[in-house]
Design a protein around this motif. Sequence first.
Motif: not given
Length: 288
Positions: A79-83, A86-93, A111-119
């Motif tokens: 998704l685009t976040r703050g311009g 970013q990656w968006l990982l999600k888990a729901t139970g 978790t939001y992570l930098s794209y594409p380096d996944f930090q």
Amino acid sequence: MKINLKKIRKRQKEVLQRTSKAGRAALVSIVVLLCWSQARGQSKQFAFSPGEEISYGAYYNWQFVWVNAGEVTFTADTLTRGGQKQWLLKATGHSLKAYDWLYSVRDTFFTYLSYPDFQPNYFYRSVNHAGAFSRESYLFNHPPGKTAYFHESKSGSPINSTIPYQAGVNDVLTQAFQLRNYKFDRLKDDELVRFKMLTNDKTSELYFRYKGMEPVKTRNGRKFNCHKVAVPLVKGDYFPEGEEMYIWFTADQNHIPIMVETNIRIGTVKAIFLDAKSVTFPLNSEID
């Protein structure tokens, strides 16, 4: 032969009561049961792509009775976040509605992570167990050199603290996806792999042990060749001392966790693969 319905209903009630007490292990922690990793041996090629969705059934066993108690879903997207992209990982139970009256569970991790380096930039966890809630978050490398930690619960005072920031030491959800990038085929049987992960307000040193290849059959009849790993568990209210958790990953480029299993004090907990959408590579580990 006459069937005693009273006895059957009594037995069912006993199982449900035990399931509710084991709920923290079977449902509350089922996301965590899929999450271990470290940097050494990982591929730069991702085992997953934006749009992937994987679902699991959460099962609890007491003696001869298996109870399908809940469901867990993992997704990876962008998704685009703050311009910035970013990656968006999600888990729901969540517990199944049939058991909500006894012990309801609603868990969300993202978790939001930098794209594409996944930090990882920001991690959030919300847990609601029968009305008792807790929330936890990490804001990585903010301020620089520190990770801001926040925790609040219904029963305690809020906690605000900082942890020394270390690149490559991630939250539990990021670790879940990172482990899928690991090159299991380079490991020898019983080889030990050490790693670090954030747990609460500290960095913990953990490890897993590679146990070789095994075929695994799911409850819907599908069968996969898998890499098996074992992770020692910390002794607590539900896990006996010396117990291990086992995770089976598909022996293909996707490295999808097919099953997670561990014993608890009054039975066995399993998370079993149900379905996967938009996987990156062919599931050529599946056995016809």
